[in-house]
Write a protein that holds these residues in place. Structure first.
Motif: not given
Length: 275
Positions: A14-28, A46-48, A51-59
């Motif tokens: 959204a808005d040139g931002i790629a929100w990338i999420t690690i989604d493995r909650p049972k193993k933290l 996302a690198e390629a 349209t993506v200018k910023v990457v957000v990395l989260q769990g």
């Protein structure tokens, strides 16, 4: 809006931002081989993506990530220096992929951010953490060590020495004081704070962002970051293959009673000397 069909990694744009999420909650959000493979592929996409200018990395949920999947390593029977070097090369490769990404990466950290997960966070250009975030590299407490040696370049010599020799974990306010994170916010303000920062960064044209990041990375690499990471990889392979009674017992507990029992044994050993 872009999403992935992966099992453990999601991407939303959204808005040139790629929100990338690690989604493995049972193993933290532990970084298994599958998680790392999916994350690497999503980062490359996302690198390629122009349209993506910023990457957000989260769990998700209780952790950014607790690091590499110890139970998987034990199950695979990794033991020799050669085997460790091959496996750790993949770990280093993922962390350095974040470091080398030509677009700014903002880490959104809540809960546990440990070991390889902490290294992944330190590879981000900026970090926003919640008040309950916990950072550290406790590997030495079970006979291991850091994989991607970035911490000296983030924290400096003395504090890095203390954290890596003791395996201590620090809270978010301490991480802020040490310069590990840029800002600490209440949990319910994390998304909004990261989004505001990402949007501000995304106002800059992508070519300018790319060259600015290149200049900043080259400054740290001129200080020796890349050489230190490469040298540590070779040492870490030998370190992880070294025999100690403590490492043997920890590994046997993981194999026989599970990772939780092994971590409880580890924590009991250090309980008497904790502050």
């Amino acid at each position: 809006m872009a999403t992935t069909d992966n099992e453990f990694i999601t991407r939303d744009d959204a808005d040139g931002i790629a929100w990338i999420t690690i989604d493995r909650p049972k193993k933290l959000n532990a970084l298994s081989t599958a998680v790392m493979g999916e994350l690497s592929a999503v980062l490359s996409a996302a690198e390629a993506d122009p349209t993506v200018k910023v990457v957000v990395l989260q769990g998700v949920e209780k952790a950014f990530s607790v690091g590499y999947d110890i139970a998987e390593e034990v199950e695979l029977g990794v033991s020799t220096a050669e085997q460790w070097h091959a496996g750790l090369s993949n770990n280093v490769g993922l962390t350095m992929q974040v470091w080398e990404l030509s677009k700014p990466v903002i880490g959104a950290v809540s809960g546990w951010c440990l070991a390889g997960g902490c290294e992944l966070a330190m590879a981000c250009d900026m970090l926003i953490a919640t008040e309950d975030a916990q950072f550290g590299e406790p590997e030495i407490r079970f006979g291991s060590g850091p994989v991607t040696l970035i911490m000296p370049f983030v924290l400096g010599q003395k504090k890095t020495n203390e954290l890596l020799y003791t395996g201590d974990i620090i809270d978010a306010p301490t991480a802020l004081d040490l310069g590990l994170v840029n800002k600490v916010v209440p949990a319910d303000q994390l998304q909004a704070t990261v989004q505001k920062l990402a949007r501000k960064v995304a106002l800059t044209p992508l070519p300018i962002l790319r060259y600015t990041k290149m200049a900043l990375n080259r400054a740290y690499e001129a200080m020796g970051l890349r050489d230190a990471v490469k040298a540590n990889l070779d040492i870490a392979a030998v370190l992880n293959s070294a025999y100690t009674e403590e490492r043997r017992e920890f590994t046997e507990l993981v194999a026989g009673k599970g990772l939780g029992a092994a971590l409880a044994w580890r924590d009991e050993r250090y309980a008497a000397v904790e502050d």
